[in-house]
Design an enzyme around this catalytic site. Sequence first.
Site, PDB file in Angstrom:
ATOM      1  N   PRO A  90       7.437   7.760 -30.173  1.00  0.00           N
ATOM      2  CA  PRO A  90       8.498   6.744 -30.309  1.00  0.00           C
ATOM      3  C   PRO A  90       8.790   6.045 -28.986  1.00  0.00           C
ATOM      4  O   PRO A  90       9.486   5.034 -28.957  1.00  0.00           O
ATOM      5  CB  PRO A  90       9.713   7.552 -30.790  1.00  0.00           C
ATOM      6  CG  PRO A  90       9.431   8.963 -30.429  1.00  0.00           C
ATOM      7  CD  PRO A  90       7.938   9.120 -30.402  1.00  0.00           C
ATOM      8  N   GLU A 117       9.305  18.855 -30.432  1.00  0.00           N
ATOM      9  CA  GLU A 117      10.164  17.994 -29.597  1.00  0.00           C
ATOM     10  C   GLU A 117       9.339  16.948 -28.861  1.00  0.00           C
ATOM     11  O   GLU A 117       9.875  16.046 -28.222  1.00  0.00           O
ATOM     12  CB  GLU A 117      10.941  18.840 -28.580  1.00  0.00           C
ATOM     13  CG  GLU A 117      12.072  19.657 -29.187  1.00  0.00           C
ATOM     14  CD  GLU A 117      13.050  18.812 -29.980  1.00  0.00           C
ATOM     15  OE1 GLU A 117      13.503  17.776 -29.480  1.00  0.00           O
ATOM     16  OE2 GLU A 117      13.336  19.184 -31.132  1.00  0.00           O
ATOM     17  N   ARG A 156      -8.064  -3.248 -41.487  1.00  0.00           N
ATOM     18  CA  ARG A 156      -8.072  -4.541 -42.174  1.00  0.00           C
ATOM     19  C   ARG A 156      -8.757  -5.624 -41.346  1.00  0.00           C
ATOM     20  O   ARG A 156      -9.198  -6.627 -41.885  1.00  0.00           O
ATOM     21  CB  ARG A 156      -6.637  -4.979 -42.527  1.00  0.00           C
ATOM     22  CG  ARG A 156      -5.992  -4.104 -43.592  1.00  0.00           C
ATOM     23  CD  ARG A 156      -4.558  -4.522 -43.873  1.00  0.00           C
ATOM     24  NE  ARG A 156      -4.444  -5.869 -44.401  1.00  0.00           N
ATOM     25  CZ  ARG A 156      -4.728  -6.235 -45.648  1.00  0.00           C
ATOM     26  NH1 ARG A 156      -5.155  -5.335 -46.514  1.00  0.00           N
ATOM     27  NH2 ARG A 156      -4.593  -7.480 -46.034  1.00  0.00           N
ATOM     28  N   ASP A 171      -2.380 -13.445 -44.285  1.00  0.00           N
ATOM     29  CA  ASP A 171      -1.312 -12.442 -44.319  1.00  0.00           C
ATOM     30  C   ASP A 171      -0.178 -12.809 -43.362  1.00  0.00           C
ATOM     31  O   ASP A 171      -0.373 -13.597 -42.428  1.00  0.00           O
ATOM     32  CB  ASP A 171      -1.862 -11.077 -43.878  1.00  0.00           C
ATOM     33  CG  ASP A 171      -2.470 -10.305 -45.044  1.00  0.00           C
ATOM     34  OD1 ASP A 171      -2.149 -10.625 -46.199  1.00  0.00           O
ATOM     35  OD2 ASP A 171      -3.256  -9.379 -44.777  1.00  0.00           O
TER      36      ASP A 171
HETATM   37  C1  LIG Z   1      10.128  14.712 -33.533  1.00  0.00           C
HETATM   38  S1  LIG Z   1       9.061  13.668 -32.647  1.00  0.00           S
HETATM   39  C2  LIG Z   1       9.546  13.914 -30.987  1.00  0.00           C
HETATM   40  C3  LIG Z   1      10.484  12.860 -30.518  1.00  0.00           C
HETATM   41  C4  LIG Z   1      10.903  13.009 -29.064  1.00  0.00           C
HETATM   42  N1  LIG Z   1      11.754  14.147 -28.895  1.00  0.00           N
HETATM   43  C5  LIG Z   1      11.635  11.756 -28.638  1.00  0.00           C
HETATM   44  O1  LIG Z   1      12.804  11.624 -28.994  1.00  0.00           O
HETATM   45  O2  LIG Z   1      11.028  10.870 -27.984  1.00  0.00           O
HETATM   46  C6  LIG Z   1       7.510  14.499 -32.746  1.00  0.00           C
HETATM   47  C7  LIG Z   1       6.283  13.626 -32.654  1.00  0.00           C
HETATM   48  O3  LIG Z   1       6.281  12.695 -33.701  1.00  0.00           O
HETATM   49  C8  LIG Z   1       5.577  11.527 -33.308  1.00  0.00           C
HETATM   50  N2  LIG Z   1       6.453  10.371 -33.520  1.00  0.00           N
HETATM   51  C9  LIG Z   1       7.767  10.389 -33.782  1.00  0.00           C
HETATM   52  N3  LIG Z   1       8.271   9.164 -33.918  1.00  0.00           N
HETATM   53  C10 LIG Z   1       7.232   8.305 -33.754  1.00  0.00           C
HETATM   54  C11 LIG Z   1       7.120   6.887 -33.768  1.00  0.00           C
HETATM   55  N4  LIG Z   1       8.154   6.101 -33.966  1.00  0.00           N
HETATM   56  N5  LIG Z   1       5.887   6.361 -33.561  1.00  0.00           N
HETATM   57  C12 LIG Z   1       4.801   7.137 -33.336  1.00  0.00           C
HETATM   58  N6  LIG Z   1       4.881   8.496 -33.302  1.00  0.00           N
HETATM   59  C13 LIG Z   1       6.066   9.070 -33.513  1.00  0.00           C
HETATM   60  C14 LIG Z   1       5.204  11.684 -31.844  1.00  0.00           C
HETATM   61  O4  LIG Z   1       3.857  12.082 -31.774  1.00  0.00           O
HETATM   62  C15 LIG Z   1       6.156  12.784 -31.402  1.00  0.00           C
HETATM   63  O5  LIG Z   1       5.627  13.511 -30.316  1.00  0.00           O
END
Ligand SMILES: C[S@@+](CC[C@H](N)C(=O)[O-])C[C@H]1O[C@@H](n2cnc3c(N)ncnc32)[C@H](O)[C@@H]1O
Length: 249
Positions: A90, A117, A156, A171
């Site tokens: 994220p 996490e 795509r 698109d």
């Molecule tokens: C529960 S999340 C960890 C979030 C982290 N504690 C933070 O707040 O930045 C676990 C994993 O989900 C994936 N993930 C979560 N949200 C994502 C997003 N918006 N885009 C891509 N991967 C995501 C990532 O690989 C991340 O390491």
Amino acid sequence: MRFDVVTIFPGYFASPFDESLIGRAVEAGLLDLHVVDLRAFSDDVHRKVDDEPYGGGPGMVLTAPPVFAAVEALRAEKDAPAPHVVFLSPQGRRFDAAMARELASRPRVSLVCGRYEGIDERTREAGLFDAEISLGDFVLSGGEAAALAIVEAVSRYVPGVVGDAGSVLSDSFEDGLLDYPHYSRPREFRGRAVPELLLSGHHEKIRLWRREQQIRATFARRPDLLEGAALSDEEKALLERVADRTRSS
Ligand SMILES: C[S@@+](CC[C@H](N)C(=O)[O-])C[C@H]1O[C@@H](n2cnc3c(N)ncnc32)[C@H](O)[C@@H]1O
């Protein structure tokens, strides 16, 4: 094009990679999809890949050694193009159509899914990844859903994956505009008729009508896109008229 997905849940990808457009593209040899079990790179007898965070706090952390080992194994593969290694997070750059197109120009993209996490920071500190990409400003429980979305969106743009290439070009987001409205049978449904022009067979008029609908829809729903839209002078004038009408209503 080749994708690798590094995950602790390899089974997650079985059905989506087998079915529909992606499944057909794999069968046709247009896509080469490799799902890599991160646990196979754990030294632990129980194939553990997570541990408690130093400093305390909630949850577990994806540890550095298996992630380094998995990525290094991908990079060391002989007779395969060098991978562009992406960590899904994220905290990464937000994914969009331009990024999908850019990734599709690469011969091989490796997507690393985090969990828990997050991942041990030393992966970032050491520059293990070429890029960090986010699906959007929300938090998923793992990178798997993001990997699926990215494989589908990027595919795509791989020639031949979508049978009618014209469909990709019209698109949403392709030229900074949303797509035009689509109608199909029946001609009338619950008192609503298909726009008469679409039944006329007049291709040029239909093309112009669709273009106008794209401009109207983008102005109404995603005006932020219009700044980068590729519009002719005539289309810019139309946009001005649409904006004036909205301002005065
Ligand atoms: C529960 S999340 C960890 C979030 C982290 N504690 C933070 O707040 O930045 C676990 C994993 O989900 C994936 N993930 C979560 N949200 C994502 C997003 N918006 N885009 C891509 N991967 C995501 C990532 O690989 C991340 O390491």
